[in-house]
Write a protein that holds these residues in place. Structure first.
Motif, PDB file in Angstrom:
ATOM      1  N   TRP A  63       2.704   2.617   1.513  1.00 36.14           N
ATOM      2  CA  TRP A  63       3.505   1.981   0.473  1.00 36.14           C
ATOM      3  C   TRP A  63       3.898   2.983  -0.601  1.00 36.14           C
ATOM      4  O   TRP A  63       3.074   3.782  -1.034  1.00 36.14           O
ATOM      5  CB  TRP A  63       2.696   0.849  -0.161  1.00 36.14           C
ATOM      6  CG  TRP A  63       2.235  -0.145   0.866  1.00 36.14           C
ATOM      7  CD1 TRP A  63       1.146  -0.020   1.687  1.00 36.14           C
ATOM      8  CD2 TRP A  63       2.862  -1.355   1.226  1.00 36.14           C
ATOM      9  NE1 TRP A  63       1.067  -1.103   2.518  1.00 36.14           N
ATOM     10  CE2 TRP A  63       2.108  -1.941   2.259  1.00 36.14           C
ATOM     11  CE3 TRP A  63       4.005  -2.017   0.766  1.00 36.14           C
ATOM     12  CZ2 TRP A  63       2.453  -3.160   2.843  1.00 36.14           C
ATOM     13  CZ3 TRP A  63       4.345  -3.234   1.340  1.00 36.14           C
ATOM     14  CH2 TRP A  63       3.573  -3.790   2.372  1.00 36.14           C
ATOM     15  N   GLU A 103       5.654   3.886  -4.573  1.00 35.93           N
ATOM     16  CA  GLU A 103       5.333   3.429  -5.930  1.00 35.93           C
ATOM     17  C   GLU A 103       6.037   2.118  -6.302  1.00 35.93           C
ATOM     18  O   GLU A 103       5.627   1.425  -7.225  1.00 35.93           O
ATOM     19  CB  GLU A 103       5.686   4.498  -6.975  1.00 35.93           C
ATOM     20  CG  GLU A 103       4.817   5.728  -6.918  1.00 35.93           C
ATOM     21  CD  GLU A 103       5.545   6.923  -6.302  1.00 35.93           C
ATOM     22  OE1 GLU A 103       6.449   6.733  -5.456  1.00 35.93           O
ATOM     23  OE2 GLU A 103       5.209   8.051  -6.676  1.00 35.93           O
ATOM     24  N   GLU A 104       7.099   1.787  -5.582  1.00 32.75           N
ATOM     25  CA  GLU A 104       7.819   0.526  -5.832  1.00 32.75           C
ATOM     26  C   GLU A 104       7.256  -0.609  -4.979  1.00 32.75           C
ATOM     27  O   GLU A 104       7.853  -1.672  -4.892  1.00 32.75           O
ATOM     28  CB  GLU A 104       9.317   0.705  -5.536  1.00 32.75           C
ATOM     29  CG  GLU A 104      10.050   1.576  -6.542  1.00 32.75           C
ATOM     30  CD  GLU A 104       9.799   3.071  -6.297  1.00 32.75           C
ATOM     31  OE1 GLU A 104       9.728   3.492  -5.130  1.00 32.75           O
ATOM     32  OE2 GLU A 104       9.646   3.809  -7.296  1.00 32.75           O
ATOM     33  N   ASN A 105       6.106  -0.352  -4.332  1.00 28.41           N
ATOM     34  CA  ASN A 105       5.435  -1.331  -3.480  1.00 28.41           C
ATOM     35  C   ASN A 105       6.282  -1.714  -2.259  1.00 28.41           C
ATOM     36  O   ASN A 105       6.210  -2.825  -1.762  1.00 28.41           O
ATOM     37  CB  ASN A 105       5.016  -2.579  -4.266  1.00 28.41           C
ATOM     38  CG  ASN A 105       3.861  -3.290  -3.601  1.00 28.41           C
ATOM     39  OD1 ASN A 105       2.983  -2.666  -3.004  1.00 28.41           O
ATOM     40  ND2 ASN A 105       3.858  -4.607  -3.690  1.00 28.41           N
ATOM     41  N   GLU A 106       7.083  -0.759  -1.782  1.00 30.20           N
ATOM     42  CA  GLU A 106       7.864  -0.954  -0.567  1.00 30.20           C
ATOM     43  C   GLU A 106       7.118  -0.287   0.581  1.00 30.20           C
ATOM     44  O   GLU A 106       6.611   0.830   0.440  1.00 30.20           O
ATOM     45  CB  GLU A 106       9.244  -0.304  -0.701  1.00 30.20           C
ATOM     46  CG  GLU A 106      10.077  -0.859  -1.831  1.00 30.20           C
ATOM     47  CD  GLU A 106      11.293  -0.006  -2.124  1.00 30.20           C
ATOM     48  OE1 GLU A 106      12.383  -0.589  -2.248  1.00 30.20           O
ATOM     49  OE2 GLU A 106      11.147   1.238  -2.234  1.00 30.20           O
ATOM     50  N   CYS A 107       7.053  -0.968   1.708  1.00 32.13           N
ATOM     51  CA  CYS A 107       6.386  -0.396   2.873  1.00 32.13           C
ATOM     52  C   CYS A 107       7.292   0.672   3.481  1.00 32.13           C
ATOM     53  O   CYS A 107       8.446   0.397   3.828  1.00 32.13           O
ATOM     54  CB  CYS A 107       6.067  -1.474   3.898  1.00 32.13           C
ATOM     55  SG  CYS A 107       5.126  -0.849   5.304  1.00 32.13           S
ATOM     56  N   GLU A 130       0.384   4.888  -1.187  1.00 33.65           N
ATOM     57  CA  GLU A 130      -0.863   4.159  -0.974  1.00 33.65           C
ATOM     58  C   GLU A 130      -0.921   3.849   0.516  1.00 33.65           C
ATOM     59  O   GLU A 130      -0.029   3.180   1.044  1.00 33.65           O
ATOM     60  CB  GLU A 130      -0.897   2.873  -1.785  1.00 33.65           C
ATOM     61  CG  GLU A 130      -2.154   2.067  -1.524  1.00 33.65           C
ATOM     62  CD  GLU A 130      -2.141   0.710  -2.207  1.00 33.65           C
ATOM     63  OE1 GLU A 130      -3.115   0.404  -2.900  1.00 33.65           O
ATOM     64  OE2 GLU A 130      -1.160  -0.039  -2.020  1.00 33.65           O
ATOM     65  N   LYS A 168      -0.847  -5.248   3.640  1.00 35.96           N
ATOM     66  CA  LYS A 168      -1.776  -4.282   3.044  1.00 35.96           C
ATOM     67  C   LYS A 168      -3.170  -4.595   3.572  1.00 35.96           C
ATOM     68  O   LYS A 168      -3.580  -5.749   3.608  1.00 35.96           O
ATOM     69  CB  LYS A 168      -1.745  -4.352   1.516  1.00 35.96           C
ATOM     70  CG  LYS A 168      -0.492  -3.726   0.937  1.00 35.96           C
ATOM     71  CD  LYS A 168      -0.636  -3.471  -0.541  1.00 35.96           C
ATOM     72  CE  LYS A 168       0.587  -2.743  -1.072  1.00 35.96           C
ATOM     73  NZ  LYS A 168       0.447  -2.378  -2.474  1.00 35.96           N
ATOM     74  N   LYS A 223      -8.091   1.558   1.125  1.00 35.09           N
ATOM     75  CA  LYS A 223      -6.953   2.194   0.462  1.00 35.09           C
ATOM     76  C   LYS A 223      -7.221   3.682   0.275  1.00 35.09           C
ATOM     77  O   LYS A 223      -8.317   4.089  -0.067  1.00 35.09           O
ATOM     78  CB  LYS A 223      -6.709   1.531  -0.888  1.00 35.09           C
ATOM     79  CG  LYS A 223      -6.275   0.087  -0.755  1.00 35.09           C
ATOM     80  CD  LYS A 223      -5.981  -0.524  -2.096  1.00 35.09           C
ATOM     81  CE  LYS A 223      -5.590  -1.968  -2.086  1.00 35.09           C
ATOM     82  NZ  LYS A 223      -5.396  -2.671  -0.901  1.00 35.09           N
TER      83      LYS A 223
END
Length: 141
Positions: free
Chosen positions: A100, A102-106, A80, A6, A10
């Motif tokens: 990314w 919502e599950e913080n997966e790229c 994001e 990250k 943003k």
């Protein structure tokens, strides 16, 4: 593919229904527009251009785009997008990006290369001094 990171800037992107393709996921070309919107936001907030809506004498011109698709995205979704200037040289720079879910997966990593271009002369020119001030000499190539 290397492990995604990250980055400092943003940008939040809403996925809309019309961006889906016949295979039931966001069309690949849509990510190019997402990256473009995030870069425009970044360039504006960092003061790297006067304004994308008025004629300017010089500015960044995209010369290369590289994207690695890592995971499908489907509507509804919020992405994001993180990015930063990755490298600079005397007349060019690159911006690195990761997106990314919502599950913080790229879901995507990308890199865009630019040359600073004088539109009146139709020629590349030296990057503005602002780049060296903002991004230092540590990223020089």
């Amino acid at each position: 593919m290397s492990k995604p990171t990250k980055y400092k800037h943003k940008f939040i992107q809403q996925v809309v229904w019309g961006e889906m393709d016949a295979f039931g996921h966001v069309n690949n070309v849509t990510y190019v527009r997402y990256f473009e919107s995030a870069r425009a936001d970044y360039f504006t907030k960092e003061g790297l251009w006067d304004s994308p809506v008025k004629p300017v004498k010089a500015g960044p011109v995209l010369t290369h785009l590289d994207m690695d698709y890592r995971k499908q995205v489907v509507f509804p979704a919020t992405l994001e997008i993180t990015l930063e200037v990755n490298t600079i040289s005397s007349r060019a720079f690159s911006v690195i990006c990761s997106m990314w879910n919502e599950e913080n997966e790229c879901v995507l990593t990308g890199n865009a290369s630019f040359v600073w271009f004088v539109f009146e002369l139709q020629k590349p020119s030296a990057l503005p001094e602002l780049f060296k001030i903002k991004f230092g000499n540590t990223n020089l190539v």
